[in-house]
Design a protein around this motif. Structure first.
Motif, short mmCIF file in Angstrom:
data_model
loop_
_atom_site.label_atom_id
_atom_site.label_comp_id
_atom_site.label_asym_id
_atom_site.label_seq_id
_atom_site.Cartn_x
_atom_site.Cartn_y
_atom_site.Cartn_z
N ILE A 48 8.02 -27.71 33.18
CA ILE A 48 8.29 -28.06 34.57
C ILE A 48 7.82 -26.95 35.51
N GLY A 49 7.99 -25.70 35.07
CA GLY A 49 7.49 -24.58 35.87
C GLY A 49 5.99 -24.61 36.04
N ASP A 50 5.28 -24.97 34.96
CA ASP A 50 3.82 -25.08 35.04
C ASP A 50 3.42 -26.19 36.02
N LEU A 51 4.10 -27.32 35.94
CA LEU A 51 3.79 -28.43 36.85
C LEU A 51 4.04 -28.03 38.30
N LYS A 52 5.16 -27.36 38.54
CA LYS A 52 5.49 -26.97 39.91
C LYS A 52 4.48 -25.96 40.46
N SER A 53 4.04 -25.03 39.61
CA SER A 53 3.03 -24.07 40.06
C SER A 53 1.74 -24.78 40.44
N MET A 58 6.53 -34.89 39.99
CA MET A 58 7.62 -33.98 39.63
C MET A 58 8.93 -34.74 39.45
N GLU A 59 9.18 -35.68 40.34
CA GLU A 59 10.40 -36.49 40.24
C GLU A 59 10.39 -37.33 38.97
N MET A 116 10.65 -36.55 28.90
CA MET A 116 9.25 -36.37 29.27
C MET A 116 8.80 -34.92 29.27
N ALA A 117 9.67 -33.98 29.58
CA ALA A 117 9.22 -32.59 29.67
C ALA A 117 8.95 -31.99 28.30
N PHE A 118 9.84 -32.17 27.35
CA PHE A 118 9.59 -31.72 25.98
C PHE A 118 10.32 -32.56 24.95
N GLY A 119 11.34 -33.28 25.40
CA GLY A 119 12.04 -34.15 24.47
C GLY A 119 13.55 -34.08 24.63
N ARG A 120 14.20 -35.03 23.99
CA ARG A 120 15.66 -35.14 24.00
C ARG A 120 16.13 -35.25 22.56
#
Length: 323
Positions: free
Chosen positions: A193-198, A216-217, A225-229
């Motif tokens: 998420i940090g990479d996407l925001k940057s 982002m939302e 979606m970010a890495f898994g659950r």
């Protein structure tokens, strides 16, 4: 074009003098094409010029990875996203067919492999994506009809992408330094998420796609979606769409599936009247998603394809078996 600056950029990439000069020649030719067209960025001119040059390289038998990489590097250097994305489209996963060819020969034998591949024409780095998808549809169809389950499982045991172990060298340490598996997942989510925001804040592309507030939302609202659950001994992963912002705006179900698919060897088949690449090929993507876990845990893990746009689903979703 700043030729001296571009040469310096190439040398910083580790190219020797001769290789740098060859890439400069390709980039300079493209720059001349762009200047002659004299059309503003965002018009599609960059994409068309890059594609035209790649087509010319195909015709002359010079569509090597290095030559197409020169086009990508030109796009990056002059900050022309259209050129960059067009070249990236050809280079992304370009190695997959060659790796499939080699692995199939080891598992099924060279005779079986050669019989299957005799049914398609030459596929080179500059082969357009529709032709690539058609070739892969034929190859995977023949593979599925000719190999038994055990050999299919061996063939699809890992991705056909080049996933260098060195790229995942920090995973074991990250897991060891986290609060167990759940802590590792949260650390990877935060990184993603940090990479996407940057990328969004700096106006940079994320692997060829624009990151908007809506994207982002989408990512932050989906726990998978970010890495898994994690659920027990399984981690469920939903892939981010390939062109997420366009996917969010699209209404047509078929076009949404097309915009979701990341695979350069299958995506165009979604819109083809000849049908899609068999969804069994999505096990290649499963291999990509389980790779960080194998590096983190220090052992092989299984991964199931639960949903796939090639199979007609609305998304691509996987279950990684970590226990």
């Amino acid at each position: 074009m700043d030729k001296i600056g571009f040469l310096d950029y190439l040398k910083k990439k580790g190219l020797d003098g001769e290789a740098a000069r060859r890439q400069l020649a390709i980039a300079d030719h493209l720059d001349t094409m762009m200047s002659a067209r004299n059309v503003a960025k965002g018009s599609g001119c960059g994409s068309r010029a890059a594609r035209s040059l790649i087509d010319a390289l195909v015709q002359s038998g010079e569509d090597s990875v290095d030559n197409i990489l020169a086009i990508l590097r030109y796009g990056y250097f002059v900050r022309n996203d259209e050129v960059y994305v067009e070249a990236l489209t050809y280079l992304d996963g370009v190695e997959a067919m060659d790796n499939l060819y080699a692995r199939l020969g080891r598992i099924a034998g060279e005779g079986v492999r050669d019989r299957i591949f005799s049914k398609i024409g030459p596929v080179t780095p500059g082969t357009d994506l529709k032709a690539r998808s058609a070739a892969m549809r034929t190859v995977i169809g023949e593979v599925l009809s000719g190999l038994d389950k055990d050999r299919l499982d061996e063939l699809f045991a890992s991705s056909f992408r080049d996933l260098d172990d060195s790229h995942y060298s920090s995973e074991a340490g990250l897991l060891a330094g986290s609060n167990g598996v759940d802590g590792y997942i949260e650390a990877k989510k935060s990184e993603f998420i940090g990479d996407l925001k940057s990328c969004m804040d700096e106006g940079r592309l994320f692997f060829g796609q624009e990151i908007t507030p809506a994207v982002m939302e989408l990512v932050t609202s989906d726990p998978e979606m970010a890495f898994g659950r994690r659920e027990g001994g399984s981690v469920y992963v939903t892939k981010i769409p390939f062109r997420a912002d366009m996917w969010l705006k699209e209404k047509d179900p078929l076009k949404r599936r097309y915009l979701y698919c990341h695979c350069p060897w299958a995506r165009e088949s979604i819109l083809s009247e000849e049908g899609t690449v068999p969804s069994e090929f999505c096990r290649c993507s499963a291999g990509f998603h389980k790779k960080p876990w194998e590096a983190a845990l220090g052992r092989l893990v299984g991964c199931d394809v639960l949903e796939s746009v090639l199979a007609g689903d609305d998304r691509c979703r996987f279950r990684i078996h970590i226990d």
